[in-house]
Design an enzyme around this catalytic site. Structure first.
Site, PDB file in Angstrom:
ATOM      1  CE  LYS A 113       3.606  -0.389  -4.268  1.00  0.00           C
ATOM      2  NZ  LYS A 113       3.382  -0.046  -2.674  1.00  0.00           N
TER       3      LYS A 113
HETATM    4  C1  LIG Z   1       2.113   0.097  -2.244  1.00  0.00           C
HETATM    5  C2  LIG Z   1       1.916   0.353  -1.215  1.00  0.00           C
HETATM    6  C3  LIG Z   1       0.307  -0.189  -0.416  1.00  0.00           C
HETATM    7  C4  LIG Z   1      -1.030  -0.461  -1.467  1.00  0.00           C
HETATM    8  O1  LIG Z   1      -0.731  -1.807  -2.105  1.00  0.00           O
HETATM    9  P1  LIG Z   1      -1.402  -2.027  -3.173  1.00  0.00           P
HETATM   10  O2  LIG Z   1      -0.980  -3.416  -4.204  1.00  0.00           O
HETATM   11  O3  LIG Z   1      -1.077  -0.769  -4.757  1.00  0.00           O
HETATM   12  O4  LIG Z   1      -3.368  -1.756  -3.247  1.00  0.00           O
HETATM   13  C5  LIG Z   1      -0.249  -0.147   1.083  1.00  0.00           C
HETATM   14  N1  LIG Z   1       0.970   0.048   1.727  1.00  0.00           N
HETATM   15  C6  LIG Z   1       2.297  -0.245   1.147  1.00  0.00           C
HETATM   16  C7  LIG Z   1       3.404   0.341   2.449  1.00  0.00           C
HETATM   17  C8  LIG Z   1       2.558   0.376   0.413  1.00  0.00           C
HETATM   18  O5  LIG Z   1       4.013   0.746  -0.771  1.00  0.00           O
END
Ligand SMILES: *Cc1c(COP(=O)(O)O)cnc(C)c1O
Length: 467
Positions: A113
């Site tokens: 993220k």
């Molecule tokens: C947010 C997240 C996901 C999922 O990602 P999306 O874009 O919501 O599909 C998967 N793994 C981790 C570690 C995350 O923080």
């Protein structure tokens, strides 16, 4: 570039407004009116570019003339040249012949993220400075989004950020990553309730913003914000170019919750990148896998798993795909999703068959997750976090052509989820990277509030920089 709503009724907006908006006024999500398309020749000419230079090539058409090119380049250099603890930004690690993990967890909060939120903070501050405007960011988190948003906005002058997390229900690493960040615009609220309670309060506040006195506006940092998707398209190009693309096709497996990350891969393909397979990897919260296998879109109860960042009942970004599957007919999407809120729905068979051509899918339970952590550790002495492990398992289960490189998106660092690693039985403990090794000594700051909307809104009204 103009952006339109997936429900067809809200006005089209330019990049700046899309950045500052959450949901469209008709309840839809914004998508670009048309996608840029790059020729193989053009993509080939990007070989050898730094991550930041590549990011400019891929994202500039979306930003267009909203930000002068030299300012956008500087922002990207600051984001991907400085904030990540690895010079390659998104390094590839080889697991087997033609099998790879792209490590997207080298940013400040150890999850993918950071790629979007480090940029989003800078974009917001730039646009707000120009407009002489101030926004309040309000978000709920069960873990990774909160810390990435706080790190992304800590230096923003025109943003106050309030992150709600469920009191005593996030892991200690996750809490400390949020509560040890210092800044007078950063506010952590621990709500005596669960994640749903936090999210409900955020939704209610977006719906009625009068508690801010009508002077400012709320902005969203979850993946309904288009800029987050945009930033995630880049690393698909990055991985492909590193492994012989665009002259070879690639396969990607993506641990999926809200469908944001994998939707970015779908867009990369539409923009001209040769991708032969996209695998949706879910945990037991498998609404997407059930839809892909049986054309039935149905919300079931939330299950708590070893991969909490993928614990969702509905995937909000799936709406962006449904919009394309319905020939960009916003009213059809609106009707479908209104029905989906009441019970199970299906789409027309030929549309569903088209979706199955675009994606493969798999669901992996906790046992499959820990088995995979152990398997990969035994094979490579490489530790996976539980989310990435689900991606690797799904990649191995769904792979169609061993001659095509299969790349799993490594979404988090294993030290963020030590419990799952412990449960797998491997004889190794994941340790925090050196730049975070003092996390448990840093001073924390947060406020515990009752699960009560007026109490939370009162706190925000009192603490945002009302200038
Ligand atoms: C947010 C997240 C996901 C999922 O990602 P999306 O874009 O919501 O599909 C998967 N793994 C981790 C570690 C995350 O923080």
């Amino acid at each position: 570039m103009r952006y339109i709503s997936t429900r067809g009724e809200a006005p089209a907006l330019g990049f700046e407004d899309v950045l500052l908006t959450g949901l469209a006024t008709d309840g839809g999500l914004y998508v670009p009116e048309s996608l840029p398309h790059f020729s193989l020749e053009e993509i080939r000419s990007w070989r050898g570019l730094s991550y930041s230079e590549l990011a400019f090539k891929v994202m500039h058409p979306f930003v267009d003339d909203a930000i002068p090119a030299e300012d956008f380049r500087r922002m990207l250099d600051e984001t991907y040249g400085v904030a990540f603890a690895h010079k390659a930004v998104a390094p590839l690690v080889q697991l087997d012949t033609n099998e790879w993990v792209m490590e997207l967890f080298r940013g400040p909060t150890l999850a993918f993220k950071d790629f979007a939120l480090q940029l989003l903070g800078r974009l917001l501050d730039y646009v707000l400075e120009k407009r002489k405007q101030h926004v309040v960011i309000m978000g709920a988190t069960s873990g990774d989004t909160g810390s990435a948003a706080i790190e992304g906005c800590r230096r923003c002058e025109h943003v106050d950020i309030f992150i709600l997390h469920p009191h005593e229900r996030v892991s200690e690493v996750q809490r400390r990553q949020m509560t040890t960040v210092k800044g007078d615009n950063i506010h952590n609220i621990a709500v005596r309730g669960n994640f749903d309670d936090c999210q409900r309060m955020v939704k209610a506040s977006f719906g009625d913003q009068s508690f801010l006195g009508g002077k400012t506006q709320l902005a969203a940092v979850n993946s309904i914000n288009w800029a987050r998707i945009m930033a995630q398209i880049v690393y698909y190009f990055h991985a492909s170019l590193a492994l012989g693309g665009p002259d070879r096709s690639m396969a990607f497996s993506v641990p999926t919750g809200n469908f944001g990350d994998i939707f970015a891969g779908y867009l990369a393909k539409k923009m001209g990148l040769p991708i032969s397979q996209l695998v949706i990897a879910t945990n037991r919260n498998d609404i997407l896998h059930r839809f892909m296998s049986g054309n039935r879109y149905e919300q079931l109860n939330l299950e708590h798993t070893l991969s909490p960042s993928m614990d969702i009942m509905v995937s909000s970004n799936f709406e962006r795909l449904l919009f394309d599957l319905h020939g960009r007919d916003g009213l059809a999407v609106k009707e479908l999703l209104e029905n989906a809120a009441k019970g199970p729905v299906s789409i027309e068979d030929y549309r569903w068959r088209h979706a199955r051509k675009l994606f493969d899918s798999d669901a992996v339970d906790d046992e499959g997750t820990t088995d995979t952590i152990r398997e990969v550790f035994d094979q490579n002495e490489y530790l996976l976090d539980p989310h990435t492990a689900i991606g690797v398992r799904a990649a191995r289960n769904c792979r169609r052509d061993p001659a095509i490189p299969m790349i799993t998106l490594g979404t988090a660092h294993p030290a963020k989820f030590p419990d799952a690693v412990l449960r797998s039985g491997v004889k190794a403990e994941p340790s925090l990277p050196v730049h975070m090794s003092d996390l448990f000594e840093r001073e924390e700051q947060y406020t515990v509030l009752d699960n009560d909307l007026p109490a939370v809104q009162g706190f925000i009204a009192k603490h945002w920089k009302n200038t």
